[in-house]
Structure formats: structure tokens, C-alpha cells
Design a protein around this motif. Structure first.
Motif, PDB file in Angstrom:
ATOM      1  N   VAL A 275     -19.977 -18.168  19.792  1.00 24.18           N
ATOM      2  CA  VAL A 275     -20.187 -18.036  18.341  1.00 24.18           C
ATOM      3  C   VAL A 275     -21.219 -16.950  18.064  1.00 24.18           C
ATOM      4  N   ALA A 276     -22.314 -16.958  18.797  1.00 25.06           N
ATOM      5  CA  ALA A 276     -23.351 -15.938  18.606  1.00 25.06           C
ATOM      6  C   ALA A 276     -22.802 -14.540  18.858  1.00 25.06           C
ATOM      7  N   GLY A 277     -21.952 -14.394  19.867  1.00 26.87           N
ATOM      8  CA  GLY A 277     -21.373 -13.085  20.155  1.00 26.87           C
ATOM      9  C   GLY A 277     -20.465 -12.598  19.055  1.00 26.87           C
ATOM     10  N   VAL A 278     -19.633 -13.488  18.505  1.00 32.24           N
ATOM     11  CA  VAL A 278     -18.748 -13.089  17.413  1.00 32.24           C
ATOM     12  C   VAL A 278     -19.572 -12.689  16.191  1.00 32.24           C
ATOM     13  N   LEU A 279     -20.646 -13.428  15.905  1.00 32.40           N
ATOM     14  CA  LEU A 279     -21.510 -13.064  14.778  1.00 32.40           C
ATOM     15  C   LEU A 279     -22.183 -11.708  15.020  1.00 32.40           C
ATOM     16  N   ALA A 280     -22.670 -11.493  16.228  1.00 28.95           N
ATOM     17  CA  ALA A 280     -23.391 -10.253  16.535  1.00 28.95           C
ATOM     18  C   ALA A 280     -22.493  -9.029  16.430  1.00 28.95           C
ATOM     19  N   HIS A 281     -21.238  -9.177  16.813  1.00 29.92           N
ATOM     20  CA  HIS A 281     -20.319  -8.030  16.823  1.00 29.92           C
ATOM     21  C   HIS A 281     -19.355  -8.033  15.637  1.00 29.92           C
ATOM     22  N   ALA A 282     -19.620  -8.894  14.651  1.00 30.77           N
ATOM     23  CA  ALA A 282     -18.714  -9.017  13.506  1.00 30.77           C
ATOM     24  C   ALA A 282     -18.513  -7.712  12.736  1.00 30.77           C
ATOM     25  N   PRO A 283     -19.547  -6.897  12.474  1.00 32.98           N
ATOM     26  CA  PRO A 283     -19.289  -5.655  11.740  1.00 32.98           C
ATOM     27  C   PRO A 283     -18.282  -4.753  12.442  1.00 32.98           C
ATOM     28  N   ALA A 284     -18.395  -4.638  13.768  1.00 33.70           N
ATOM     29  CA  ALA A 284     -17.435  -3.825  14.519  1.00 33.70           C
ATOM     30  C   ALA A 284     -16.083  -4.502  14.582  1.00 33.70           C
ATOM     31  N   LEU A 285     -16.091  -5.818  14.771  1.00 33.66           N
ATOM     32  CA  LEU A 285     -14.836  -6.569  14.844  1.00 33.66           C
ATOM     33  C   LEU A 285     -14.038  -6.440  13.557  1.00 33.66           C
ATOM     34  N   ALA A 286     -14.721  -6.246  12.435  1.00 33.93           N
ATOM     35  CA  ALA A 286     -14.027  -6.095  11.150  1.00 33.93           C
ATOM     36  C   ALA A 286     -13.046  -4.925  11.157  1.00 33.93           C
ATOM     37  N   ALA A 287     -13.315  -3.889  11.933  1.00 34.15           N
ATOM     38  CA  ALA A 287     -12.397  -2.752  11.992  1.00 34.15           C
ATOM     39  C   ALA A 287     -11.053  -3.144  12.588  1.00 34.15           C
ATOM     40  N   LEU A 288     -11.040  -4.129  13.479  1.00 36.42           N
ATOM     41  CA  LEU A 288      -9.801  -4.610  14.084  1.00 36.42           C
ATOM     42  C   LEU A 288      -9.200  -5.761  13.295  1.00 36.42           C
ATOM     43  N   THR A 350     -11.760 -10.235  19.369  1.00 36.18           N
ATOM     44  CA  THR A 350     -12.412 -11.533  19.232  1.00 36.18           C
ATOM     45  C   THR A 350     -12.850 -12.075  20.586  1.00 36.18           C
ATOM     46  N   VAL A 351     -11.947 -12.002  21.572  1.00 33.69           N
ATOM     47  CA  VAL A 351     -12.280 -12.475  22.913  1.00 33.69           C
ATOM     48  C   VAL A 351     -13.418 -11.640  23.501  1.00 33.69           C
ATOM     49  N   ALA A 352     -13.372 -10.324  23.279  1.00 28.62           N
ATOM     50  CA  ALA A 352     -14.422  -9.457  23.809  1.00 28.62           C
ATOM     51  C   ALA A 352     -15.778  -9.799  23.198  1.00 28.62           C
ATOM     52  N   ALA A 353     -15.814 -10.014  21.886  1.00 31.01           N
ATOM     53  CA  ALA A 353     -17.074 -10.357  21.221  1.00 31.01           C
ATOM     54  C   ALA A 353     -17.605 -11.694  21.730  1.00 31.01           C
ATOM     55  N   ALA A 354     -16.710 -12.681  21.877  1.00 26.19           N
ATOM     56  CA  ALA A 354     -17.128 -13.982  22.405  1.00 26.19           C
ATOM     57  C   ALA A 354     -17.645 -13.852  23.829  1.00 26.19           C
ATOM     58  N   LEU A 355     -16.971 -13.064  24.649  1.00 29.20           N
ATOM     59  CA  LEU A 355     -17.387 -12.886  26.040  1.00 29.20           C
ATOM     60  C   LEU A 355     -18.754 -12.206  26.122  1.00 29.20           C
ATOM     61  N   LEU A 356     -18.969 -11.197  25.284  1.00 25.38           N
ATOM     62  CA  LEU A 356     -20.272 -10.533  25.272  1.00 25.38           C
ATOM     63  C   LEU A 356     -21.369 -11.519  24.872  1.00 25.38           C
ATOM     64  N   GLY A 357     -21.049 -12.434  23.950  1.00 23.17           N
ATOM     65  CA  GLY A 357     -22.021 -13.452  23.585  1.00 23.17           C
ATOM     66  C   GLY A 357     -22.318 -14.397  24.732  1.00 23.17           C
ATOM     67  N   ILE A 358     -21.276 -14.781  25.473  1.00 22.39           N
ATOM     68  CA  ILE A 358     -21.470 -15.657  26.627  1.00 22.39           C
ATOM     69  C   ILE A 358     -22.320 -14.960  27.681  1.00 22.39           C
ATOM     70  N   GLU A 359     -22.067 -13.684  27.897  1.00 21.07           N
ATOM     71  CA  GLU A 359     -22.849 -12.940  28.895  1.00 21.07           C
ATOM     72  C   GLU A 359     -24.296 -12.750  28.448  1.00 21.07           C
ATOM     73  N   ALA A 360     -24.513 -12.589  27.136  1.00 17.99           N
ATOM     74  CA  ALA A 360     -25.882 -12.407  26.624  1.00 17.99           C
ATOM     75  C   ALA A 360     -26.655 -13.720  26.610  1.00 17.99           C
ATOM     76  N   GLU A 362     -27.220 -15.901  24.153  1.00 14.45           N
ATOM     77  CA  GLU A 362     -28.059 -16.182  22.984  1.00 14.45           C
ATOM     78  C   GLU A 362     -27.459 -17.297  22.136  1.00 14.45           C
ATOM     79  N   GLU A 363     -28.331 -18.003  21.415  1.00 19.56           N
ATOM     80  CA  GLU A 363     -27.900 -19.080  20.532  1.00 19.56           C
ATOM     81  C   GLU A 363     -27.628 -18.536  19.123  1.00 19.56           C
ATOM     82  N   PRO A 364     -26.670 -19.112  18.412  1.00 24.31           N
ATOM     83  CA  PRO A 364     -26.432 -18.690  17.033  1.00 24.31           C
ATOM     84  C   PRO A 364     -27.501 -19.270  16.109  1.00 24.31           C
ATOM     85  N   PRO A 365     -27.618 -18.741  14.891  1.00 21.62           N
ATOM     86  CA  PRO A 365     -28.534 -19.358  13.926  1.00 21.62           C
ATOM     87  C   PRO A 365     -28.012 -20.724  13.495  1.00 21.62           C
ATOM     88  N   ALA A 366     -28.762 -21.400  12.650  1.00 20.01           N
ATOM     89  CA  ALA A 366     -28.329 -22.708  12.152  1.00 20.01           C
ATOM     90  C   ALA A 366     -27.017 -22.549  11.384  1.00 20.01           C
TER      91      ALA A 366
END
Length: 437
Positions: A275-288, A350-360, A362-366
């Protein structure tokens, strides 16, 4: 060939997705199938660079290289008879550069394969369930197209009240017989809008099935003398059409890697990191996820189309929703995508953003509480295609995972779309200005 001939098949339609996610194809006579398998089918590589209006966009490796070939080989593991076209079977294809034998740089199917290979290094197998909406249009006696069955207030209904010609029942049975894992269908929020849900499966299979689904819906509508469109927002007086993705992952033992009864919210650490990864990369993911100049017109308060970067527990006003199921059903739902998205690119991103979050790690915000759309609580997504493309280009972690060659081609192709739109005089401009200025 003997089996196909015995089933009355004499033509094989070989299809593959372009950058838009539109199907490109060639019909091959059955007796020529061995030749197509051995030598492949030659297409111009610039098919990936061709706009919806037929213009060839100057992407590297196309016009500048003299319009070279790509080689398309049928993938017979995906062969299935077309239920509505007697004598025709269809299959997907693999696309390679004949000079190197490597996958074509713009091939969406191979882009997704590359992301999934990175997931396997982490012992993760992404599982995806696609949800797609579309509008059905019919010829307007005054010219152009109008919405079919325009009655309002018929969301989540089935039957003749919302569908007087039984379009949905016919279509549902045809796509069931196409064997792409169809679950159910219903009339959606606006008049003439429908949703048909697909079962979840491994990510590449899900992308294949969503791609074939969109092609089938458009083809079946044409057989009715109608037009089915997956455009994000085709009408000013109606909402938009979404492409929601339900994503989970299986671990090496086949268990749902997103479930953990002892974890926060009943989610595993990997799920929260995803979830944190998808949030972090959401601006770029919006292009796809929102890949046209029309896409941002779907956004706005009270549309249930997310335009803020947030997540919530069973909250449909959030960009990322975590449905209430846990155990084998634990998953996240990305609600960002609109129906115009290329299934392969949306799932890969989406999978790439999630994977980057898993590798990083980090926890998502509340999570979001209550009804969302409060800019004081969450950042705003890119609100134009240009801004989304800039965000994609700036997100080096995501673009390196997707591949620099693909990213360069996609950015060039889509920025050309923006430039053409900015030069075009619209009906709105004429109505707004012509009689007063």
C-alpha cells in the motif's frame, strides 16, 4: 490443425496489444498456420507508434529507422474459438525484434513479464482481479452517437428496465464462451453504462483476459450496430468508467502473502508495504492508469473516482481501498485506473509500485476515516496527462523497473497526444467564444 479442422475452424485470428491496449491482428488461414508458427508474421514496428487517428508518432526505432519490422508469433496456448464468429479461432501472440530475437521494446505483454520476473525473485506471485466499466452507444438520428438506454437511477440492476434490448445477457453469454473467466455483469451508475467482472488469476493471465474482454465487448457491440467505448468520460452529463484492480500476492507456498491476523488491520507487513509503495508512486502510476487527455475529466468530488493519494479500509472514496475480507481474500483494490487504460501497463505499473514498496519496507500513513476528498488530509494526484507524464519521467525507481526503452517510447507517444489536443479547436471553445468575442 487436425483438431481445429474437425471443429470447423479454418481461420486463426492472431492478436496482440499496442501501446493503447487496442488489439492489432491478422487472420491466418488454417493451412498457413505452420508457416506463421515457423517464420512469424511481419508487422511494421510503428504499429506501436500509431495514434488513434492513424498518425505515426516519431518514436525512436520507428520513422527514424525507416519503419522496420517486428515479428509476431502465435501463442497457441491461448487458442480459443470465437463464439460469435463461426469458423474462426483466436489466439494471442508474442512480439519480437527480428534483428535480435528479443521482445519488442514496446510490447506491453513483455513489459508485464519483466515486472513479474522481479516479483519471483522475492518469492511473490501477484494475483489480480480486473473490474471494467463501459458505455454502450447507438447511432443518433441527428448524427454521431448517443447513449443507449439513457434512464437514470438504474445502478446495480439487471433486466429490461435498464437494458431494453438485452445487450448485457447476450454479451455475458458470448464472453463466457470465450473462456476468459467472466463472473457476472450488471447495469452501472449511468444510463447505457455496464460492468462485467472477471475472476481473479495470476497477473499475466488477468491482463490477457482483460485485453481480450475489451476487444470482445467492442466487437460484439459492432455486431449490434452499436459502439462500446472504454473512454474515461465520454459524456458531459454522465460519470466516467473505471478500471479497478484487486491485487494480492501468493508466497512460495501458495498462501496469501497479504494476510496476517496478528498484523495491523489484519494485514501482513508486505501488504502494508505494498500500500505504501502504491501511494508513493501514485503520481507516476497515474500516467498508466489515466492515460488520455480525457482521463482527468473523470475525477472530482462525488464521482467515486479518486483524485487524492490516500487509502482506506473498505472505503470507496479512497484511491486504495482494502476490502473487508481477510484470509485467502486479503487484498488491496486500486481505484485509480479508468477504463481506457491498457490492461498490461496498468497491471505492470501497479505491481511494480507495490513491489517497490515491499522492497522499501515503509509503512503507509493512517487510513482515511469517513468520506474523503479533503485536500488538507492528502496530496492531489496529477490532474492533467502532461503532469502525470512528468511524474512518470521523474520517478526513476519505477521507470527503471518498467524499462527505460519502454518509458521513453511511452512518454514520446503520449506527449504527442497532448500536443495534438492542445492545437485542436474544440466545440466548447467555439460555443464559449465565437458569438461574443
Amino acid at each position: 490443425m487436425e483438431r481445429l479442422a474437425a471443429d470447423g475452424i479454418d481461420v486463426v485470428r492472431v492478436t496482440y496489444p499496442d501501446l493503447m491496449g487496442t488489439d492489432r491482428a491478422r487472420d491466418v488461414l488454417l493451412e498457413e498456420l505452420p508457416r506463421a508458427m515457423e517464420h512469424g508474421l511481419a508487422f511494421c514496428r510503428a504499429v506501436y507508434h500509431t495514434s488513434p487517428q492513424g498518425d505515426v508518432v516519431p518514436v525512436d526505432g520507428g520513422l527514424d529507422a525507416g519503419l522496420p519490422d517486428i515479428t509476431v508469433r502465435p501463442d497457441l496456448d491461448t487458442l480459443v474459438a470465437l463464439p460469435w464468429e463461426p469458423g474462426v479461432a483466436t489466439c494471442l501472440a508474442d512480439v519480437v525484434d527480428p534483428a535480435t530475437g528479443a521482445p519488442a521494446p514496446e510490447s506491453p505483454r513483455d513489459l508485464l513479464r519483466g515486472v513479474l520476473a522481479r516479483c519471483r525473485e522475492r518469492d511473490l506471485r501477484p494475483v489480480v482481479g480486473p473490474e471494467l466499466e463501459y458505455f454502450l452507444c447507438e447511432p443518433d438520428p441527428a448524427g454521431g452517437w448517443r447513449r443507449y438506454a439513457r434512464d437514470r437511477g438504474v445502478v446495480y440492476t439487471a433486466g429490461l428496465r435498464a437494458d431494453p434490448d438485452n445487450h448485457l445477457l447476450r454479451t455475458l453469454r458470448h464472453v463466457r464462451d470465450l473462456k476468459i473467466g467472466v463472473l457476472s455483469g450488471n447495469h452501472e451508475f449511468d444510463g447505457g453504462q455496464f460492468e462485467i467482472n472477471l475472476l481473479h488469476s495470476e497477473a499475466l493471465s488477468a491482463a490477457d483476459r482483460a485485453f481480450r474482454f475489451k476487444a470482445a465487448i467492442k466487437e460484439l457491440a459492432r455486431r449490434e450496430g452499436r459502439l462500446a467505448t472504454f473512454m474515461a468520460k465520454p459524456f458531459n452529463d454522465a460519470g466516467g468508467s473505471g478500471f479497478h484492480l484487486h491485487l494480492s500476492c501468493e508466497d512460495a507456498e501458495g498462501r496469501n502473502a497479504f494476510d496476517d491476523p496478528a498484523g495491523a488491520y489484519g494485514l501482513s507487513a508486505r501488504a502494508r508495504h505494498a500500500v505504501a509503495g502504491v501511494l508513493a508512486h501514485a503520481p507516476a502510476l497515474a500516467a498508466l492508469a489515466n492515460p488520455t487527455v480525457n482521463s482527468a475529466k473523470r475525477f472530482g468530488p462525488d464521482t467515486l473516482a479518486p483524485w487524492l493519494i490516500d487509502w482506506g479500509l473498505d472505503n470507496r472514496s479512497a484511491m486504495v481501498r482494502v476490502p473487508p475480507e481477510r484470509g485467502p481474500g486479503a487484498r488491496l483494490e486500486l481505484r485509480l485506473g479508468d477504463a481506457s487504460a491498457n490492461p498490461y501497463l496498468l497491471i505492470a505499473g501497479t505491481v511494480a509500485a507495490a513491489l517497490l514498496g515491499i522492497e522499501a519496507g515503509e509503512e503507509p500513513p493512517a487510513p482515511l476515516e469517513g468520506y474523503g476528498y479533503d485536500t488538507a488530509k492528502a496530496a492531489v494526484l496529477p490532474m492533467t496527462l502532461s503532469a502525470a507524464l512528468d511524474a512518470l519521467e521523474a520517478d526513476t525507481a519505477l521507470t527503471e523497473l518498467l524499462g527505460k526503452s519502454f518509458t521513453s517510447s511511452f512518454l514520446t507517444y503520449k506527449r504527442n497526444e497532448v500536443e495534438r489536443f492542445q492545437r485542436h479547436v474544440t466545440d466548447w471553445e467555439f460555443t464559449e467564444y465565437a458569438h461574443h468575442l
